[in-house]
Design an enzyme around this catalytic site. Structure first.
Site, PDB file in Angstrom:
ATOM      1  N   GLU A  50       0.892  -1.354  -0.065  1.00  0.00           N
ATOM      2  CA  GLU A  50       0.024   0.012   0.043  1.00  0.00           C
ATOM      3  C   GLU A  50       0.707   1.288  -0.116  1.00  0.00           C
ATOM      4  OE1 GLU A  50      -3.088  -0.415  -0.738  1.00  0.00           O
ATOM      5  OE2 GLU A  50      -3.004  -2.485  -0.232  1.00  0.00           O
TER       6      GLU A  50
ATOM      7  N   GLU B  82      -1.347  -1.787  -9.757  1.00  0.00           N
ATOM      8  CA  GLU B  82      -1.164  -3.008  -8.883  1.00  0.00           C
ATOM      9  C   GLU B  82      -0.099  -3.789  -9.205  1.00  0.00           C
ATOM     10  OE1 GLU B  82      -2.921  -3.082  -6.421  1.00  0.00           O
ATOM     11  OE2 GLU B  82      -4.589  -1.673  -6.606  1.00  0.00           O
TER      12      GLU B  82
END
Length: 884
Positions: A336, A358
């Site tokens: 993250e 991602e």
């Protein structure tokens, strides 16, 4: 992703704070080049949002003033809005200018838009649109939502937001697409004594006459709507400072002691990323907000400066935390926080390039974990990441890494292993091809050039290519713009004068298209003769060759950085199998994975993996034994309905795995390495799966003794022991686990216990778990998880039950993942009837663009049936020849 505000002067809310970042913003790409579902007549520059949540009644009211630029003369403005009711809308051309009230407001629920019409045409220029409205606070992670939990016996309710990919529109009417970046000024009216959290620090807190508080946050940098965050509740916050940034972990009251590892990890990761990216983290603070509950869709979300994470993915409760939990907590931080650059600072222009977020975060999490915790041997996990991608990528239902996204639903379905794991694997291959230094230089240039802007994949390739002085773009296009897995066929080697020459041919690896015409890739290949230096080539035009130093067994894809399958001749594979013990651990894992995939696809004998597993040295690395244990446990499932053949497999598995567990023991030794602890967990569960009486008896003994002796089931063993107990539970044991779940005070442990109720092998108990999932006993986010756990052992039962209770189940599943949840339950089935059920479900409930997961589930089922009918007999014959 791993998966709030009234009464400020308009001009103050529309201004940037003094602490705003000073990096130059990248010039915006032409809007005409970027996909949008909104008219191109206007773009926002700033949102001033005033939020008043009413948590008790699951409602909120809000006012937003949006600064916008009209680009073309128009008489209306269309924004994204979902489940919002508008009471007023007015437009002004600036301070002192009379506002023009909207003559009409059209809300389109299907398109999730609100259109505001005006009697006077709006000419190009700057305006402020003020909207008053109300909305709904949900119970699942979409938009602004609540999570209920118990704390010290008292019921609590906390609020959070989840906006990716397209749910900011549920709290703020907006241009809810990643390209429309703007700044945000947020204020919230909240109950006194509660803590409010957002992307930026609190600048002021004012007590109101009615006892509530008005909390104002600093203005955010320019960012996409899906990154906005608001949280509210009975929270505590631990802090630390690194490189001038205040890092925080926010938990429910009483759980702060479980956050220290996450806070320490954040400090280490921030220091690493500031150096790696060459652009320092630009916000003044970075919180990680740990929330009770869970989602079937994601575990954490990278909101800029305010990462949201479900607490079971980041907090370490000393009663239950294992080594694997510790590693997972660090991985969440690494993933993250990577998004704070890849995704937040620089954002893909549209969901087609979601992998820029991602895939890179997945690659960075592995790279960073390997660098900061080398003792965990995390670089070995790259093989599993690649295998997870290839499992999907070799089916006809795959898609390119860069894929065409037309709708919100398609964007939701893009969060899969192709986007994450194939993206990460391709990056790893390209980094290895150009070199670490050149790759990092390209990434740094990309970050500096596009800060606060939006990009497409070619923007990155351009910078890497400049830094590397190599033709990266062509290779990258082959692996990201077309789907599938290259197959490198290796002819028998020829050794002469101490050097080995091999001929390579490129095809395509497919699990379900036997006669597919192969696509063409430029494939970077690394090979070696075992024990000697490696050599490299680029297989282009379908062919290539390599001359390697030394003679002996030839290993292609040495160090496992390539994204391709390798097919050897039987002679060459036999030589590799004979050299297995002398290979590096990562290459042992690669060969095990290769033999298993090739065997199941019919390109090698399906028993090839069994030969390797049977001859694996006793002192092989823990990760190798984990791979063997996991595969054998999966084979146990494949023999469903074939008791004699399953019994033979189970005897072999016990004979191979029980001595490994005996060697490392049930109790951790002093200063034991993390991979050994992980292996112990895996072995206990796997041996329980294949019916090892000694393991099951020891698990039961420790479980019974733990009622009076907590040391009988220490934290490191608690989860695997309970896994064995739950899988083999009878009615009395199941009831005992349920009673423990009801009585448990820790929300994190309570969720784990309720999940275990869905893990029973006994079908009647699985049915009881399904019935329990739809009651009010587990919390609002636990029911869907229980059903998913039932599906692991009883996919047909779980799918049928969920479909027959579809309306109830949909209420406990995130809105963004409903189209994925139901096919996810059925995809583990091996019953041909499930294919028809999934097709009927899709026809009755899903538009064509939302059927991707259904199609992939059907492909998985068809392949599973093919494996069981065509490949398992070879393994059965092997087991007869190697009977134990």
């Amino acid at each position: 992703m791993q998966r709030s505000l009234i009464s400020l002067a308009v001009m103050a809310l529309l201004g940037l704070s003094a602490g705003a970042p000073t990096l130059a913003a990248a010039p915006a790409a032409k809007a005409a080049q970027v996909t949008t579902q909104l008219p191109r007549t206007a773009v926002p520059t700033h949102y001033a949002l005033s939020l008043t949540p009413d948590a008790a009644n699951s409602r909120f009211s809000a006012t937003v003033t949006i600064a916008l630029d009209v680009k073309q003369t128009t008489s209306s403005l269309t924004l994204n809005a979902a489940d919002l009711k508008f009471s007023a809308a007015a437009l002004s051309a600036g301070p002192g200018k009379a506002p023009q009230a909207a003559s009409k407001i059209d809300v389109d629920n299907d398109k999730q838009t609100a259109t505001f019409h005006f009697a006077d045409a709006l000419k190009p220029g700057s305006y402020q649109l003020k909207l008053d409205y109300t909305g709904v606070i949900g119970t699942q992670a979409s938009g602004l939502f609540s999570l209920d939990y118990e704390n010290g016996g008292a019921k609590q309710r906390a609020l959070y937001t989840q906006f990716e990919n397209s749910d900011a529109r549920r709290m703020i009417p907006s241009w809810d697409e990643p390209f429309y970046k703007a700044t945000f000024a947020l204020e919230a009216t909240i109950p006194a004594g509660q803590m409010a959290v957002s992307n930026m620090p609190v600048t002021s807190t004012t007590k109101l006459a009615d006892g509530r508080e008005l909390v104002r946050f600093a203005t955010s940098p320019k960012m996409s709507t899906y990154l906005l965050f608001f949280g509210l509740g009975e929270f505590e916050r631990a802090t630390a400072v690194q490189d001038g940034v205040e890092l925080g972990v926010v938990t429910q009251k009483g759980a702060l002691g479980q956050a220290q590892f996450a806070l320490d990890s954040s400090r280490d990761v921030l220091k690493e990323y500031n150096d790696y990216f060459g652009v320092k983290y630009p916000l003044p603070k970075l919180d990680n907000i740990a929330a009770p509950g869970r989602s079937q869709f994601f575990s954490a979300m990278e909101n800029w400066g305010a990462i949201f994470t479900f607490e079971n993915s980041i907090l370490l409760n000393p009663r239950v935390a294992t080594q694997s939990d510790k590693e997972a907590s660090f991985l969440v931080a690494a993933h993250e926080m990577a998004h704070q650059w890849f995704g937040d600072l620089v954002t893909m222009a549209w969901w087609d390039d979601l992998w820029l977020n991602e895939g890179f975060a997945t690659w960075m999490e592995t790279r960073t974990t390997t660098r900061l915790h080398p003792e965990w041997n995390w670089d070995l996990r790259t093989v599993g990441i690649r295998e997870g991608a290839m499992e999907l990528d070799a089916l006809a239902t795959t898609h390119p890494v860069v894929q065409r996204i037309a709708t919100v639903e398609q964007a939701s379905q893009a969060f899969d292993n192709i986007t994450y794991s194939k993206g990460a694997s391709v990056i790893r291959m390209l980094e290895n091809y150009v070199g670490e230094d050149a790759w990092r230089a390209g990434v740094r240039s990309y970050m500096a050039k596009h800060a606060y802007g939006n990009t497409v994949s070619d923007d990155l390739w351009r910078e890497v290519e400049k830094a590397a002085h190599k033709p990266v773009t062509a290779i990258a296009h082959d692996f990201t713009l077309q789907p599938g897995v290259p197959l490198i066929r290796v002819a028998d080697a020829v050794c002469k004068n101490g050097k080995t020459t091999i001929q390579l041919t490129q095809g395509e690896f497919s699990k379900d298209q036997d006669n597919k015409k192969p696509l063409s890739w430029r494939v970077p290949v690394i090979a070696q003769t075992i024990g000697n230096a490696s050599a490299r080539t680029l297989v282009s035009g379908g062919k290539g060759s390599l001359t390697l130093p030394g003679c002996g067994a030839v290993l292609v894809n040495a160090d496992q950085t390539g994204y391709y399958r390798t097919l050897y001749t039987p002679k060459a594979f036999g030589a590799l199998a004979g050299s297995f013990a002398s290979m590096s651990t990562i290459d042992q894992l690669g060969l095990l994975s290769e033999s298993w995939a090739m065997g199941l696809a019919g390109l090698m004998p399906a028993s090839s993996f069994m030969d390797l597993a049977n001859n694996a040295p006793a002192n092989a690395a823990p990760e190798v034994w984990q791979k063997i244990a996991g595969t054998l446990a999966g084979l146990h499932d494949s023999y469903e309905g074939k008791p004699e053949q399953r019994a033979a497999l189970d005897r072999f598995a016990r004979a191979k795995l029980a001595p490994v567990l005996a060697r490392i023991g049930w109790e951790a030794s002093k200063d034991e390495a993390g991979p050994v602890a992980n292996l112990r967990e895996t072995l206990i569960v796997a041996l329980g799966e294949v019916g090892d009486e000694g393991v099951i008896a020891e698990a039961r003994r420790r479980y019974a003794a733990s009622a009076t002796d907590p040391s009988a089931m220490p934290a490191a063993l608690r989860q695997p022991i309970l896994g064995v107990i739950a899988a083999n539970a009878d009615v009395a044991t199941w009831d005992q686990l349920r009673a423990a779940a009801k009585a448990e005070q820790s929300n994190l442990i309570k969720s784990q216990l309720y999940d275990l109720l869905g893990a029973a092998s006994d079908k009647a108990l699985a049915q009881r778990a399904l019935d329990l999932a739809l009651t009010d006993e587990p919390d609002a986010t636990a029911g869907a998880s229980i059903i998913s756990h039932v599906a692991s052992n009883h996919p047909d039962l779980a799918f049928d039950y969920a479909l027959s209770h579809r309306e109830q189940v949909e209420k406990i599943v995130d809105g963004a993942s409903r189209s994925r949840y139901f096919p996810g339950l059925g995809r583990r089935s091996a019953d041909p009837a499930m294919i028809g059920k999934l097709q009927a479900y899709a026809k009755d409930n899903l538009p064509p663009e939302a059927q991707g997961d259904v199609k992939r589930a059907i492909s998985a089922i068809e392949y599973r049936i093919k494996v069981r009918t065509q490949r398992l007999p070879q393994i059965t014959d092997w087991l007869k020849q190697h009977a134990v």
